[in-house]
Design a protein around this motif. Structure first.
Motif, short mmCIF file in Angstrom:
data_model
loop_
_atom_site.label_atom_id
_atom_site.label_comp_id
_atom_site.label_asym_id
_atom_site.label_seq_id
_atom_site.Cartn_x
_atom_site.Cartn_y
_atom_site.Cartn_z
N CYS A 124 24.38 36.31 3.24
CA CYS A 124 25.36 37.44 3.12
C CYS A 124 26.19 36.92 2.00
CB CYS A 124 26.07 37.90 4.25
SG CYS A 124 25.26 38.62 5.59
N ALA A 125 26.70 35.56 1.78
CA ALA A 125 27.45 34.99 1.01
C ALA A 125 26.71 35.26 -0.55
CB ALA A 125 27.64 33.66 1.17
N ALA A 126 25.37 35.07 -0.54
CA ALA A 126 24.96 35.37 -1.78
C ALA A 126 24.65 36.84 -2.09
CB ALA A 126 23.44 34.75 -1.79
N GLN A 127 25.28 37.83 -1.30
CA GLN A 127 24.95 39.13 -1.33
C GLN A 127 23.53 39.49 -1.44
OE1 GLN A 127 27.39 40.53 -4.72
NE2 GLN A 127 29.34 39.81 -3.70
N LEU A 128 22.61 38.87 -0.53
CA LEU A 128 21.27 39.40 -0.52
C LEU A 128 20.95 40.74 0.48
CD1 LEU A 128 19.46 35.86 -0.79
CD2 LEU A 128 20.32 37.36 -2.83
N THR A 129 21.88 40.53 1.59
CA THR A 129 21.57 41.54 2.69
C THR A 129 22.98 41.56 3.29
OG1 THR A 129 20.48 42.24 4.30
CG2 THR A 129 20.83 39.80 4.47
N SER A 130 23.15 42.31 4.34
CA SER A 130 24.40 42.37 5.19
C SER A 130 23.91 42.45 6.72
CB SER A 130 24.95 43.46 4.80
OG SER A 130 24.17 44.91 5.15
N LEU A 131 24.95 42.30 7.58
CA LEU A 131 24.70 42.56 8.95
C LEU A 131 24.10 43.74 9.15
CD1 LEU A 131 27.86 40.66 10.57
CD2 LEU A 131 25.36 39.66 10.34
N ARG A 132 24.62 44.95 8.75
CA ARG A 132 24.19 46.04 9.08
C ARG A 132 22.47 46.30 8.62
NH1 ARG A 132 23.39 50.73 6.57
NH2 ARG A 132 24.22 50.07 4.39
N ARG A 133 22.41 45.90 7.55
CA ARG A 133 20.98 45.71 6.96
C ARG A 133 20.04 45.07 7.69
NH1 ARG A 133 23.76 47.43 2.70
NH2 ARG A 133 22.63 48.58 0.81
N ARG A 162 32.25 31.66 2.94
CA ARG A 162 31.90 31.49 1.52
C ARG A 162 30.92 30.22 1.48
NH1 ARG A 162 37.87 32.00 -1.12
NH2 ARG A 162 38.01 34.37 -0.96
N SER A 163 30.52 29.57 2.61
CA SER A 163 29.64 28.70 2.51
C SER A 163 29.18 28.21 3.91
CB SER A 163 30.07 27.10 1.93
OG SER A 163 31.13 26.70 3.17
N PRO A 164 27.93 27.54 4.09
CA PRO A 164 27.35 27.34 5.46
C PRO A 164 28.21 26.21 6.20
CG PRO A 164 25.70 27.25 3.97
CD PRO A 164 26.86 27.43 3.06
N GLN A 165 29.02 25.42 5.51
CA GLN A 165 29.97 24.53 6.10
C GLN A 165 31.20 25.18 6.73
OE1 GLN A 165 27.89 22.13 7.18
NE2 GLN A 165 29.00 20.31 6.05
N PRO A 199 43.22 31.34 3.03
CA PRO A 199 42.46 30.34 4.12
C PRO A 199 41.32 30.73 4.43
CG PRO A 199 44.33 31.67 5.13
CD PRO A 199 44.48 32.05 3.82
N ASP A 200 40.44 29.78 4.65
CA ASP A 200 39.11 30.03 5.09
C ASP A 200 39.10 30.72 6.62
OD1 ASP A 200 38.17 28.37 2.97
OD2 ASP A 200 37.70 26.68 4.12
N LEU A 201 39.76 30.41 7.66
CA LEU A 201 40.04 30.97 8.77
C LEU A 201 41.54 31.16 8.95
CD1 LEU A 201 37.73 28.45 10.65
CD2 LEU A 201 36.92 30.65 9.30
N LEU A 202 41.84 32.16 9.80
CA LEU A 202 43.18 32.49 10.34
C LEU A 202 43.00 32.96 11.67
CD1 LEU A 202 45.99 32.78 9.83
CD2 LEU A 202 45.42 34.95 8.48
N ASP A 203 44.04 32.44 12.58
CA ASP A 203 44.40 33.14 13.61
C ASP A 203 45.85 33.42 13.65
OD1 ASP A 203 45.26 33.57 16.45
OD2 ASP A 203 43.56 32.30 17.18
N PRO A 204 45.80 34.76 13.74
CA PRO A 204 47.28 35.33 13.32
C PRO A 204 48.12 35.34 14.47
CG PRO A 204 45.60 37.15 13.25
CD PRO A 204 44.89 35.84 13.27
N ALA A 205 47.55 35.33 15.63
CA ALA A 205 48.23 35.11 16.89
C ALA A 205 48.66 33.80 17.29
CB ALA A 205 47.59 35.68 17.94
N ARG A 206 48.05 32.85 16.91
CA ARG A 206 48.57 31.40 16.97
C ARG A 206 49.16 30.99 16.03
NH1 ARG A 206 43.64 31.82 19.85
NH2 ARG A 206 43.71 30.86 22.23
N GLY A 207 48.91 31.67 14.59
CA GLY A 207 49.78 31.17 13.52
C GLY A 207 48.97 29.78 13.17
#
Length: 313
Positions: A124-133, A162-165, A199-207
């Motif tokens: 998906c990051a490479a825009q080859l396919t999507s979860l729906r597809r 944006r990356s496997p890691q 940011p890569d990841l965000l938990d808005p409730a926990r801040g």
């Protein structure tokens, strides 16, 4: 020599992954089909580098026999599968599985559900396919082997890391720490609407935000930028968790770091707001590339000038 009557010049090495794929395919026969990670690479999936998780061990190139009398040999894995004509496209003269079929076969090769989900994210990051597809592909191939395992992996997958890691960090965040699915690469604004960071990841409730620091973050200029970014996020009331590659092998350590960040974030005043969701969506991007008919869209493969044909041209 790569097959009967086929050879490459002596000066041509096999360090380039596309060259390895070409040589594995060359003597496979006219009906054979490159699939799995190798087909995804030819479709433009840069994260499919032909290496195992250790970053050193070379994976054999998976080639579906498709009725050919094809054997495995050094560098090639003959897969006893049939890829139907509507799942085959040609890239640089090589018959390759379409992205959905190639990803399906790669997931079956991996076998471990979380890593299967990481492969989905990389495609998906490479825009080859999507979860729906991929869901549509799976639901219309119910007779294929391992469909149920694929379904579990798709449930764990996201398409905006944006990356496997980064995706592996997300897995620890969501499943090991039990924090639920974070927002991924969502912009954070200050109260005046100015961009603070994405940011890569965000938990808005926990801040709490999470960042994966890859090898490129070791550059001194990038490191200075990361320090300023961390300070900016803390300045608006968000705590910060950074992980590097080694941390991903110690999920308990990462989860403890997350809990400590959450406890610190609980006393900070909130001076931030979420930016709008990413637009266009991945499906909108892929739909825009697709022709008006039901024909399969073929994304660009790697530049053929970067690898050598079997007659040396």
């Amino acid at each position: 020599m790569v097959g009967r009557g086929l050879a490459v010049p002596a000066h041509v090495g096999d360090d380039l992954v596309e060259q390895r794929i070409l040589e594995a395919y060359a003597s496979a026969g006219p009906r054979a089909v490159v699939t799995g990670w190798a087909a995804l690479r030819l479709h433009g999936g840069g994260f499919f580098d032909g290496l195992a998780r250790d970053g050193r061990t070379r994976l054999p190139v998976p080639v579906a026999a498709n009725g050919e009398r094809l054997g495995s040999r050094d560098g090639r894995l003959a897969v006893r599968l049939t890829v139907p004509a509507d799942e085959v496209v040609t890239i640089h003269g090589m018959r390759c599985a379409i992205p959905e079929r190639a990803l399906f076969d790669e997931m079956r090769r991996i076998g471990h559900v979380p890593e299967m989900a990481v492969a989905v994210g990389a495609a998906c990051a490479a825009q080859l396919t999507s979860l729906r597809r991929m869901e549509l592909y799976r639901s219309t191939r119910r007779w294929y082997r391992d469909v149920r395992v694929i379904a579990r992996a798709l449930e764990m997958s996201v398409e905006d890391c944006r990356s496997p890691q980064e995706d592996r960090f997300r897995m620890i965040w969501e499943y090991h720490a039990g924090w639920g699915r974070p927002l991924r690469n969502r912009s954070v604004l200050d109260l005046d609407g100015r961009l603070v960071a994405v940011p890569d990841l965000l938990d808005p409730a926990r801040g709490v935000v999470g960042e994966y620091a890859g090898a490129d973050h070791r550059d001194i200029d990038r490191h200075e930028s990361d320090i300023a970014r961390e300070a900016a996020l803390r300045g608006v009331g968000l705590e910060y968790v950074e992980v590097v590659g080694r941390d991903l092998s110690h999920p308990d350590r990462v989860a403890q770091r997350m809990r400590e960040a959450a406890s610190r974030a609980g006393v900070l005043p909130r001076r931030w707001q979420l930016g709008p969701p990413t637009s266009p969506t991945l499906d909108e991007i892929l739909d825009a590339r697709a022709p008006s008919s039901d024909a399969q869209w073929l994304p660009p493969g790697p530049d053929p000038s970067h690898f050598t044909s079997l007659d040396g041209r």
